[in-house]
Design a protein around this motif. Structure first.
Motif, mmCIF file in Angstrom:
data_model
loop_
_atom_site.group_PDB
_atom_site.id
_atom_site.type_symbol
_atom_site.label_atom_id
_atom_site.label_comp_id
_atom_site.label_asym_id
_atom_site.label_seq_id
_atom_site.Cartn_x
_atom_site.Cartn_y
_atom_site.Cartn_z
ATOM 1 N N TYR A 178 -16.356 17.408 -1.444
ATOM 2 C CA TYR A 178 -16.098 17.874 -2.812
ATOM 3 C C TYR A 178 -15.059 18.992 -2.848
ATOM 4 N N GLU A 179 -15.227 20.012 -2.017
ATOM 5 C CA GLU A 179 -14.300 21.146 -2.036
ATOM 6 C C GLU A 179 -12.902 20.730 -1.594
ATOM 7 N N LYS A 180 -12.826 19.824 -0.620
ATOM 8 C CA LYS A 180 -11.515 19.324 -0.185
ATOM 9 C C LYS A 180 -10.829 18.576 -1.324
ATOM 10 N N LEU A 207 -16.595 12.618 -3.046
ATOM 11 C CA LEU A 207 -15.834 13.702 -3.669
ATOM 12 C C LEU A 207 -16.541 14.320 -4.870
ATOM 13 N N LEU A 208 -17.736 13.839 -5.204
ATOM 14 C CA LEU A 208 -18.464 14.386 -6.341
ATOM 15 C C LEU A 208 -19.143 15.702 -5.955
ATOM 16 N N PRO A 209 -19.543 16.519 -6.951
ATOM 17 C CA PRO A 209 -20.235 17.778 -6.634
ATOM 18 C C PRO A 209 -21.416 17.549 -5.692
ATOM 19 N N ASN A 210 -21.555 18.456 -4.731
ATOM 20 C CA ASN A 210 -22.598 18.414 -3.695
ATOM 21 C C ASN A 210 -22.344 17.361 -2.622
ATOM 22 N N ASP A 211 -21.219 16.638 -2.717
ATOM 23 C CA ASP A 211 -20.843 15.692 -1.666
ATOM 24 C C ASP A 211 -20.082 16.422 -0.556
#
Length: 244
Positions: free
Chosen positions: A196-198, A189-193
């Motif tokens: 992340y957007e979900k 869930l971290l940025p660029n994962d």
């Protein structure tokens, strides 16, 4: 300004601090969904305890009576007959008094929240006295304050005259943040994962409404394995029908 920048004041005359007073009143009268605990910190002898106590007494006129009755009942009711007998004949309680008092306060706060629809407030005065002899108590109180603020049950206010308290509390806070980051990393869930957007969309909804239905949560995912991956990470608290 006609009298200069240093007006003559009696040594016994307190200087009004209206902004601070109003801020304390806001803290002492939280809404239905508080999400913080608070620390009042400053140099020794500047009047922290005097001011916070004064404001607390003003607020107590509206709040204290009903909660006091609840707390007294729960505290007395919490001491079992066996514990009373051990204390009488062996001279020691089965649980440290401060832990029993804290547990009684939690119970009373839950009753108060259910009855009045708002959280209670507890003020820990001169908490810096514990930092050298019983620092682990500070850790327990801080963790408890964080957990019960998250549950919207009670708000804790810590009053301290030492910066060491803030440093210790910051260490505990950083520990929570580190653990949260580990869970977010595990759930991708971290940025660029991948998720992340979900996760950003879900958290945005949770910040607004505190909880969402499972069906609304599920709509953010197109595949069951993605949904299960995020749920298994324990980032979100799952209850029947809702996600928190």
């Amino acid at each position: 300004m006609e009298e200069g920048t240093k007006p003559n004041l009696s040594k016994n005359e307190p200087i009004p601090r209206r902004k601070i007073v109003n801020r304390l009143k806001d803290i002492y009268q939280p809404g239905e969904n508080p999400i913080f605990y608070h620390v009042v910190c400053g140099q020794y002898g500047i009047g922290k305890t005097t001011l916070t106590s004064k404001v607390a007494r003003e607020v107590e006129k509206e709040f204290g009576a009903s909660f006091g009755k609840t707390l007294n009942f729960k505290f007395e009711d919490d001491v079992s007959f066996t514990a009373r007998m051990k204390l009488k004949y062996f001279g020691y309680p089965t649980e440290l008094k401060w832990k029993r008092a804290l547990r009684a306060f939690r119970d009373a706060s839950e009753v108060y929240k259910a009855k009045h629809g708002k959280p209670s407030v507890i003020i820990y005065g001169n908490i810096s006295r514990l930092v050298h002899k019983n620092p682990e108590i500070i850790d327990i109180l801080q963790v408890d304050a964080k957990n019960y603020a998250d549950k919207r049950i009670y708000v804790a206010v810590f009053i301290s005259s030492e910066g060491l308290i803030l440093r210790r509390m910051e260490f505990i806070k950083q520990h929570f943040l580190t653990e949260a980051e580990k869970k977010f990393r595990s759930a991708k869930l971290l940025p660029n994962d991948p998720f992340y957007e979900k996760g950003e969309g879900i958290i945005s909804k949770l910040l607004k409404s505190k909880e969402i239905s499972f069906l609304a949560f599920k709509k953010h995912f197109h595949k069951a394995e993605e949904l299960n991956k995020v749920l298994e990470s324990n980032v979100f608290a799952y209850h029947p029908e809702t996600i928190q």
